[in-house]
Scaffold this motif. Sequence first.
Motif, PDB file in Angstrom:
ATOM      1  N   TYR A  61       0.851  -1.185   0.000  1.00 53.89           N
ATOM      2  CA  TYR A  61       0.000   0.000   0.000  1.00 53.89           C
ATOM      3  C   TYR A  61       0.892   1.241   0.000  1.00 53.89           C
ATOM      4  O   TYR A  61       1.111   1.861   1.040  1.00 53.89           O
ATOM      5  CB  TYR A  61      -0.902  -0.009   1.231  1.00 53.89           C
ATOM      6  CG  TYR A  61      -1.813  -1.216   1.293  1.00 53.89           C
ATOM      7  CD1 TYR A  61      -2.948  -1.274   0.507  1.00 53.89           C
ATOM      8  CD2 TYR A  61      -1.531  -2.290   2.111  1.00 53.89           C
ATOM      9  CE1 TYR A  61      -3.789  -2.373   0.538  1.00 53.89           C
ATOM     10  CE2 TYR A  61      -2.370  -3.393   2.155  1.00 53.89           C
ATOM     11  CZ  TYR A  61      -3.497  -3.423   1.375  1.00 53.89           C
ATOM     12  OH  TYR A  61      -4.320  -4.519   1.411  1.00 53.89           O
ATOM     13  N   THR A  63       0.608   3.876  -2.519  1.00 56.92           N
ATOM     14  CA  THR A  63      -0.048   5.043  -3.100  1.00 56.92           C
ATOM     15  C   THR A  63      -1.082   5.573  -2.116  1.00 56.92           C
ATOM     16  O   THR A  63      -1.456   4.903  -1.143  1.00 56.92           O
ATOM     17  CB  THR A  63      -0.746   4.682  -4.424  1.00 56.92           C
ATOM     18  OG1 THR A  63      -1.769   3.719  -4.155  1.00 56.92           O
ATOM     19  CG2 THR A  63       0.248   4.110  -5.433  1.00 56.92           C
ATOM     20  N   ALA A  64      -1.573   6.778  -2.372  1.00 60.14           N
ATOM     21  CA  ALA A  64      -2.612   7.357  -1.512  1.00 60.14           C
ATOM     22  C   ALA A  64      -3.855   6.476  -1.520  1.00 60.14           C
ATOM     23  O   ALA A  64      -4.461   6.221  -0.470  1.00 60.14           O
ATOM     24  CB  ALA A  64      -2.942   8.774  -1.977  1.00 60.14           C
ATOM     25  N   LYS A  65      -4.227   5.976  -2.699  1.00 54.71           N
ATOM     26  CA  LYS A  65      -5.387   5.094  -2.808  1.00 54.71           C
ATOM     27  C   LYS A  65      -5.160   3.801  -2.021  1.00 54.71           C
ATOM     28  O   LYS A  65      -6.052   3.326  -1.322  1.00 54.71           O
ATOM     29  CB  LYS A  65      -5.645   4.766  -4.287  1.00 54.71           C
ATOM     30  CG  LYS A  65      -6.853   3.899  -4.512  1.00 54.71           C
ATOM     31  CD  LYS A  65      -7.067   3.641  -6.000  1.00 54.71           C
ATOM     32  CE  LYS A  65      -8.230   2.712  -6.241  1.00 54.71           C
ATOM     33  NZ  LYS A  65      -8.433   2.441  -7.674  1.00 54.71           N
ATOM     34  N   LYS A  67      -3.228   3.374   0.574  1.00 53.49           N
ATOM     35  CA  LYS A  67      -3.262   3.655   2.017  1.00 53.49           C
ATOM     36  C   LYS A  67      -4.701   3.766   2.511  1.00 53.49           C
ATOM     37  O   LYS A  67      -5.022   3.313   3.611  1.00 53.49           O
ATOM     38  CB  LYS A  67      -2.470   4.917   2.318  1.00 53.49           C
ATOM     39  CG  LYS A  67      -0.979   4.708   2.139  1.00 53.49           C
ATOM     40  CD  LYS A  67      -0.192   5.979   2.336  1.00 53.49           C
ATOM     41  CE  LYS A  67       1.288   5.713   2.057  1.00 53.49           C
ATOM     42  NZ  LYS A  67       2.110   6.898   2.169  1.00 53.49           N
ATOM     43  N   LYS A  68      -5.568   4.349   1.680  1.00 52.20           N
ATOM     44  CA  LYS A  68      -6.986   4.423   2.054  1.00 52.20           C
ATOM     45  C   LYS A  68      -7.593   3.027   2.102  1.00 52.20           C
ATOM     46  O   LYS A  68      -8.376   2.713   2.994  1.00 52.20           O
ATOM     47  CB  LYS A  68      -7.751   5.293   1.058  1.00 52.20           C
ATOM     48  CG  LYS A  68      -7.447   6.765   1.184  1.00 52.20           C
ATOM     49  CD  LYS A  68      -8.199   7.574   0.140  1.00 52.20           C
ATOM     50  CE  LYS A  68      -7.797   9.036   0.175  1.00 52.20           C
ATOM     51  NZ  LYS A  68      -8.463   9.813  -0.889  1.00 52.20           N
ATOM     52  N   GLN A  69      -7.233   2.185   1.124  1.00 50.80           N
ATOM     53  CA  GLN A  69      -7.734   0.807   1.106  1.00 50.80           C
ATOM     54  C   GLN A  69      -7.291   0.060   2.354  1.00 50.80           C
ATOM     55  O   GLN A  69      -8.076  -0.670   2.966  1.00 50.80           O
ATOM     56  CB  GLN A  69      -7.238   0.079  -0.143  1.00 50.80           C
ATOM     57  CG  GLN A  69      -7.856   0.560  -1.418  1.00 50.80           C
ATOM     58  CD  GLN A  69      -7.204  -0.041  -2.652  1.00 50.80           C
ATOM     59  OE1 GLN A  69      -6.052  -0.471  -2.606  1.00 50.80           O
ATOM     60  NE2 GLN A  69      -7.929  -0.069  -3.751  1.00 50.80           N
ATOM     61  N   LYS A  70      -6.050   0.236   2.743  1.00 52.26           N
ATOM     62  CA  LYS A  70      -5.533  -0.447   3.928  1.00 52.26           C
ATOM     63  C   LYS A  70      -6.280   0.013   5.177  1.00 52.26           C
ATOM     64  O   LYS A  70      -6.597  -0.796   6.054  1.00 52.26           O
ATOM     65  CB  LYS A  70      -4.035  -0.191   4.076  1.00 52.26           C
ATOM     66  CG  LYS A  70      -3.418  -0.976   5.211  1.00 52.26           C
ATOM     67  CD  LYS A  70      -1.933  -0.819   5.249  1.00 52.26           C
ATOM     68  CE  LYS A  70      -1.336  -1.655   6.358  1.00 52.26           C
ATOM     69  NZ  LYS A  70       0.115  -1.554   6.389  1.00 52.26           N
ATOM     70  N   GLU A  71      -6.579   1.305   5.257  1.00 53.43           N
ATOM     71  CA  GLU A  71      -7.302   1.826   6.406  1.00 53.43           C
ATOM     72  C   GLU A  71      -8.713   1.232   6.488  1.00 53.43           C
ATOM     73  O   GLU A  71      -9.177   0.854   7.561  1.00 53.43           O
ATOM     74  CB  GLU A  71      -7.376   3.353   6.344  1.00 53.43           C
ATOM     75  CG  GLU A  71      -7.972   3.983   7.565  1.00 53.43           C
ATOM     76  CD  GLU A  71      -7.214   3.660   8.837  1.00 53.43           C
ATOM     77  OE1 GLU A  71      -7.868   3.513   9.892  1.00 53.43           O
ATOM     78  OE2 GLU A  71      -5.965   3.550   8.802  1.00 53.43           O
ATOM     79  N   VAL A  72      -9.386   1.102   5.344  1.00 51.48           N
ATOM     80  CA  VAL A  72     -10.719   0.489   5.314  1.00 51.48           C
ATOM     81  C   VAL A  72     -10.627  -0.969   5.757  1.00 51.48           C
ATOM     82  O   VAL A  72     -11.449  -1.443   6.557  1.00 51.48           O
ATOM     83  CB  VAL A  72     -11.345   0.598   3.904  1.00 51.48           C
ATOM     84  CG1 VAL A  72     -12.599  -0.258   3.802  1.00 51.48           C
ATOM     85  CG2 VAL A  72     -11.661   2.047   3.576  1.00 51.48           C
ATOM     86  N   LYS A  75     -10.153  -1.050   9.519  1.00 50.94           N
ATOM     87  CA  LYS A  75     -11.380  -0.709  10.243  1.00 50.94           C
ATOM     88  C   LYS A  75     -12.387  -1.858  10.242  1.00 50.94           C
ATOM     89  O   LYS A  75     -13.122  -2.042  11.197  1.00 50.94           O
ATOM     90  CB  LYS A  75     -12.032   0.536   9.626  1.00 50.94           C
ATOM     91  CG  LYS A  75     -11.317   1.820   9.976  1.00 50.94           C
ATOM     92  CD  LYS A  75     -12.023   3.013   9.344  1.00 50.94           C
ATOM     93  CE  LYS A  75     -11.271   4.283   9.665  1.00 50.94           C
ATOM     94  NZ  LYS A  75     -11.890   5.472   9.036  1.00 50.94           N
TER      95      LYS A  75
END
Length: 82
Positions: A61, A63-65, A67-72, A75
């Motif tokens: 992870y 890229t910015a996208k 990192k967002k996927q990893k955060e989802v 969660k």
Amino acid sequence: MIKMDKGTVIRTIVLAVALINQFLVGFGLYEIPGTEQDQTAVISGVFTFVATGIAWFKNNYVTAKGKKQKEVLRKEGLTKSK
């Protein structure tokens, strides 16, 4: 049985081939037809570098996208959290 997506399997195979090729060239056991030994080493090195970079980039992870996927995923409890 763990099911991997097609892209992951292809990247893993290409990376394995690149690393095996690099090993063989390093020990002088393989030469690309029509090239000198120095050219073979350079071509093999570039191939390994590119394959490693793609395998690393696609499976992490970074890229910015991504990192967002990893955060989802974190969660939702679908990944190990550190």
